[in-house]
Design an enzyme around this catalytic site. Structure first.
Site, PDB file in Angstrom:
ATOM      1  N   LEU A  41      11.774   0.818   3.894  1.00  0.00           N
ATOM      2  CA  LEU A  41      10.207   0.930   3.562  1.00  0.00           C
ATOM      3  C   LEU A  41       9.482  -0.231   4.173  1.00  0.00           C
ATOM      4  CD1 LEU A  41       8.214   2.619   1.673  1.00  0.00           C
ATOM      5  CD2 LEU A  41       8.380   0.745   0.070  1.00  0.00           C
ATOM      6  N   TYR A  42      10.069  -1.320   4.171  1.00  0.00           N
ATOM      7  CA  TYR A  42       9.523  -2.452   4.982  1.00  0.00           C
ATOM      8  C   TYR A  42       8.953  -2.133   6.350  1.00  0.00           C
ATOM      9  CZ  TYR A  42       9.188  -6.856   7.726  1.00  0.00           C
ATOM     10  OH  TYR A  42       8.720  -7.700   8.354  1.00  0.00           O
TER      11      TYR A  42
END
Ligand code: UGA
Length: 437
Positions: free
Chosen positions: A248-249
């Site tokens: 997700l980063y």
């Protein structure tokens, strides 16, 4: 009195409430009830006014209560003394210098970039929310370091648009170096909201204020090598696809690049994204492997070394902080002006993305061997399968574009860079006696 009674009669009441109204005692009670009701009414109005004033006050944080944030805080800012510090820190002291707002200034890269800008006479104002993703005392120590060289860090969040607007009111920044972010690949599974809060909402909040500023600043910001995700073609080039993030980063950094495109297209903001490749060095981030490996080797604790399927090597294009700082400054120096004003685009503006890596990937096991030699301690190696939580097997930067357009030329190999890191680590943590956060 009769007027008052008729007024009271109009109020819907429970049956029998006013039955005994002829008794003088009841009269007094009614009067008392009426005064109490008035008092309660005016107290509520007064309390309401206080709350409205508190939430609209420029010196409070208007952020909604967001459970994804680790440290919900109210930041104090504003006032003549505060404005004076802001102006003084941002004052340009060299001929042709620039005036830069550095977000995430108490962070690892932010501190180094701020110090380097200040050294050459640029105006620098820091902004940081001092969150507790990792030991905030390290951030405070970096702040103290910057303070000594004349850089003031305003405490606040990039989502606080009232604060950002105020900063642009006080100083006409020519540039923004946007480094405030929720970093770390693995933590995204623990606290996804914090990535959306800082890397997406925070970026938009900042760009909104930049687009309306007069003059609009040029913006250089931190993207990440993680946008290359599951790509297998190496070295990674800026022309390669970036549509298969592994965390997700990475997805929020990729989103940032698309958001940058939009603000460049609609408002004429000059935007440069820098894809950093695993930056390390003194004053680094304790959540990164080289940092906590050092801590745990010294403590005699075992360290998990990731390995891909079939004993595949996991490697990173580790990049030393001083090389990254040179890349950041070159990006600022070559940034063209934004073209818009008053929130309107006047012409096409610069939109760039560069890899800032080292172009020589090193296996994580070699990183550990270098640390063992420097620390003179054998590591307890725990070879573990690469977890499926965002890590990719390798990174490798093609830096020819940055070389050509920024004059970027990394010059520190991992051995040399780690030596400097270990020297700093041992002195900062008092020879390893003080525990690293
Ligand atoms: O290049 C980037 O863009 C990213 O670099 C780092 O991410 P990462 O490369 O994963 O850095 P570390 O977490 O320090 O990991 C370094 C290497 O050690 C490995 N590792 C990590 C943790 C661990 O317990 N064991 C282990 O072998 C990782 O797989 C990786 O190969 C930063 O943490 C990100 O914020 C940054 O955006």
């Amino acid at each position: 009195m009769s007027k008052q009674m008729s007024h009271l009669d109009d109020i819907p009441s429970t049956p029998g409430k006013f039955k005994m109204e002829k008794s003088p005692f009841v009269h007094n009670r009614l009067r008392w009830h009426s005064s109490l009701a008035k008092l309660t009414f005016w107290s509520f109005i007064f309390l309401g006014l206080i709350l409205i004033f508190f939430f609209r006050s420029p010196s409070s944080n208007p952020l909604p209560q967001d459970p994804s944030r680790r440290s919900l805080r109210t930041y104090n800012w504003g006032g003549p003394a505060w404005e004076k510090r802001v102006r003084s820190s941002a004052r340009v002291r060299s001929h042709n210098g620039i005036s830069v707002l550095v977000t995430g200034a108490a962070g690892f890269v932010g501190t180094h970039v701020s110090a380097a800008l200040k050294r050459r006479g640029d105006g620098v104002l820091g902004l940081d929310n001092f969150n507790d993703y990792y030991d905030p005392s390290l951030k405070r120590a970096r702040q103290a370091l910057l303070e000594r060289s004349g850089v003031f860090i305003v405490e606040g969040d990039i989502n606080d648009s009232a604060l950002l607007r105020k900063l642009f009111e006080v100083v006409a920044f020519t540039h923004v170096m946007h480094l405030a972010a929720q970093a770390g690949v693995r933590y995204a599974m623990e606290n996804p909201g914090s990535y959306v809060h800082s890397n997406i909402a925070g970026l938009v909040s900042l760009l909104e204020v930049c687009k309306s500023a007069n003059p609009q600043p040029a913006i250089v910001w931190a993207s990440s090598s993680s946008v290359y995700g599951l790509n297998t073609k190496v070295p990674f080039s800026e022309k390669d696809r970036t549509d298969q993030p592994a965390s997700l980063y990475a997805a929020t950094k990729k989103a940032g690049e698309e958001i940058a495109h939009t603000y460049n297209h609609i408002y004429g903001l000059s935007l440069t994204g820098l894809r950093f490749f695993t930056v390390y060095g003194p004053w680094g981030r304790p959540d990164m492997a080289y940092f906590f490996f050092t801590r745990d080797i010294l403590k005699g604790k075992s360290i998990p070394i990731f390995e891909a399927a079939n004993h595949g090597t996991v490697a990173r294009d580790f990049t030393y902080i001083d090389d990254i700082v040179k890349g950041c400054l070159a990006a600022l120096d070559t940034a063209e002006k934004s073209t818009g004003s008053g929130g309107k685009k006047k012409g096409p503006a610069q939109l760039r993305v560069y890899n800032l890596g080292n172009t020589s990937p090193v296996p994580v096991s070699d990183l550990v061997s270098i640390l063992e030699r420097l620390l003179k301690v054998n590591a307890k190696r725990d070879i573990t399968k690469l977890p499926r939580n965002g890590d990719v097997q390798f990174t490798h930067a093609n830096i020819s574009l940055a070389q050509r357009e920024l004059g970027y030329k990394p010059s520190t190999d991992l051995q040399t860079g780690l030596k400097k890191f270990v020297r700093w680590y041992l002195s900062y943590y008092n020879g390893g006696k003080k525990a690293a956060g």
